[in-house]
Design a protein around this motif. Structure first.
Motif, short mmCIF file in Angstrom:
data_model
loop_
_atom_site.label_atom_id
_atom_site.label_comp_id
_atom_site.label_asym_id
_atom_site.label_seq_id
_atom_site.Cartn_x
_atom_site.Cartn_y
_atom_site.Cartn_z
N GLU A 1 -12.84 5.97 -9.72
CA GLU A 1 -11.97 6.52 -10.76
C GLU A 1 -10.51 6.53 -10.30
O GLU A 1 -9.61 6.25 -11.09
N TRP A 2 -10.29 6.87 -9.04
CA TRP A 2 -8.91 6.86 -8.52
C TRP A 2 -8.35 5.44 -8.54
O TRP A 2 -7.20 5.23 -8.93
N ILE A 3 -9.15 4.49 -8.09
CA ILE A 3 -8.68 3.09 -8.08
C ILE A 3 -8.30 2.65 -9.48
O ILE A 3 -7.25 2.06 -9.69
N LYS A 4 -9.18 2.95 -10.44
CA LYS A 4 -8.90 2.54 -11.82
C LYS A 4 -7.60 3.16 -12.33
O LYS A 4 -6.77 2.47 -12.93
N SER A 5 -7.39 4.44 -12.08
CA SER A 5 -6.17 5.12 -12.53
C SER A 5 -4.93 4.55 -11.84
O SER A 5 -3.90 4.31 -12.49
N ILE A 6 -5.01 4.33 -10.55
CA ILE A 6 -3.88 3.78 -9.79
C ILE A 6 -3.49 2.41 -10.32
O ILE A 6 -2.32 2.14 -10.59
N ILE A 7 -4.47 1.55 -10.48
CA ILE A 7 -4.18 0.18 -10.95
C ILE A 7 -3.70 0.18 -12.39
O ILE A 7 -2.78 -0.57 -12.74
N GLU A 8 -4.27 1.03 -13.23
CA GLU A 8 -3.84 1.11 -14.63
C GLU A 8 -2.37 1.52 -14.74
O GLU A 8 -1.60 0.91 -15.47
N VAL A 9 -1.98 2.55 -14.01
CA VAL A 9 -0.59 3.00 -14.05
C VAL A 9 0.35 1.95 -13.47
O VAL A 9 1.42 1.68 -14.03
N ALA A 10 -0.04 1.34 -12.36
CA ALA A 10 0.80 0.28 -11.76
C ALA A 10 0.97 -0.87 -12.74
O ALA A 10 2.07 -1.42 -12.87
N ASN A 11 -0.08 -1.23 -13.43
CA ASN A 11 0.00 -2.31 -14.41
C ASN A 11 0.90 -1.92 -15.59
O ASN A 11 1.76 -2.70 -16.01
N ASP A 12 0.72 -0.71 -16.10
CA ASP A 12 1.52 -0.24 -17.24
C ASP A 12 3.01 -0.20 -16.91
O ASP A 12 3.85 -0.47 -17.77
N THR A 13 3.33 0.20 -15.69
CA THR A 13 4.73 0.33 -15.28
C THR A 13 5.27 -0.91 -14.58
O THR A 13 6.43 -0.94 -14.19
N LYS A 14 4.39 -1.92 -14.42
CA LYS A 14 4.77 -3.15 -13.72
C LYS A 14 5.33 -2.85 -12.33
O LYS A 14 6.35 -3.40 -11.92
N THR A 15 4.65 -1.95 -11.64
CA THR A 15 5.08 -1.48 -10.33
C THR A 15 4.13 -2.00 -9.25
O THR A 15 2.93 -1.81 -9.34
N PRO A 16 4.69 -2.64 -8.22
CA PRO A 16 3.82 -3.06 -7.11
C PRO A 16 3.38 -1.84 -6.31
O PRO A 16 4.13 -0.88 -6.14
N ILE A 17 2.15 -1.86 -5.84
CA ILE A 17 1.60 -0.75 -5.06
C ILE A 17 0.76 -1.28 -3.92
O ILE A 17 0.36 -2.45 -3.91
N MET A 18 0.48 -0.40 -2.98
CA MET A 18 -0.50 -0.67 -1.93
C MET A 18 -1.53 0.45 -2.02
O MET A 18 -1.17 1.62 -2.09
N ILE A 19 -2.79 0.07 -2.06
CA ILE A 19 -3.86 1.07 -2.11
C ILE A 19 -4.49 1.14 -0.73
O ILE A 19 -4.85 0.12 -0.14
N GLY A 20 -4.62 2.36 -0.21
CA GLY A 20 -5.22 2.56 1.10
C GLY A 20 -6.53 3.33 0.99
O GLY A 20 -6.79 4.02 0.00
N PHE A 21 -7.33 3.20 2.04
CA PHE A 21 -8.62 3.88 2.10
C PHE A 21 -8.80 4.44 3.49
O PHE A 21 -8.52 3.77 4.48
N SER A 22 -9.30 5.65 3.58
CA SER A 22 -9.54 6.26 4.90
C SER A 22 -10.76 5.60 5.55
O SER A 22 -11.63 5.06 4.85
N PRO A 23 -10.83 5.65 6.87
CA PRO A 23 -12.01 5.09 7.54
C PRO A 23 -13.32 5.71 7.04
O PRO A 23 -14.32 5.00 6.89
N ASN A 24 -13.31 7.01 6.79
CA ASN A 24 -14.53 7.66 6.28
C ASN A 24 -14.89 7.17 4.89
O ASN A 24 -16.08 6.99 4.58
N ALA A 25 -13.90 6.97 4.04
CA ALA A 25 -14.17 6.47 2.68
C ALA A 25 -14.72 5.05 2.74
O ALA A 25 -15.65 4.70 2.00
#
Length: 80
Positions: free
Chosen positions: A35-59
Motif C-alpha cells: 500500500e505504501w509503494i502504491k501511494s508513493i508511486i501514485e503521488v510521484a506520478n501525479d506530481t511528475k516528481t522523481p523519487i527513490m524508494i527504500g526498504f529496510s533490511p527487515n522489510a
C-alpha cells in the motif's frame, strides 16, 4: 541537459547527477508494504516528481527478498 525519461526504475547515479545539474532534490522514501509503494508511486506520478524508494533490511527479509520489492515497484509503476 541530460533528461531523465519516465521509467519505472532507473539508474540512481543518473537520477542524482541530473538533480545536481538542475538544482533539485530527490526524495528518498522508505516503504514497508504494498500500500505504501502504491501511494508513493501514485503521488510521484501525479506530481511528475522523481523519487527513490527504500526498504529496510527487515522489510526486505519479511517480503522474501529484494527482487520481490523491485518487482512490486515495477508492476505498480507500469499501471501509470
Amino acid at each position: 541537459m541530460n533528461e531523465i525519461k519516465k521509467t519505472a526504475i532507473t539508474n540512481a547515479n543518473q537520477l542524482l547527477q541530473n538533480a545536481l545539474l538542475n538544482h533539485y532534490a530527490i526524495a528518498h522514501i522508505n516503504a514497508n508494504n504494498l500500500e505504501w509503494i502504491k501511494s508513493i508511486i501514485e503521488v510521484a506520478n501525479d506530481t511528475k516528481t522523481p523519487i527513490m524508494i527504500g526498504f529496510s533490511p527487515n522489510a526486505i527479509k519479511y517480503m522474501g527478498g529484494f527482487k520481490c520489492w523491485v518487482d512490486m515497484c515495477r508492476d505498480i509503476s507500469n499501471e501509470f
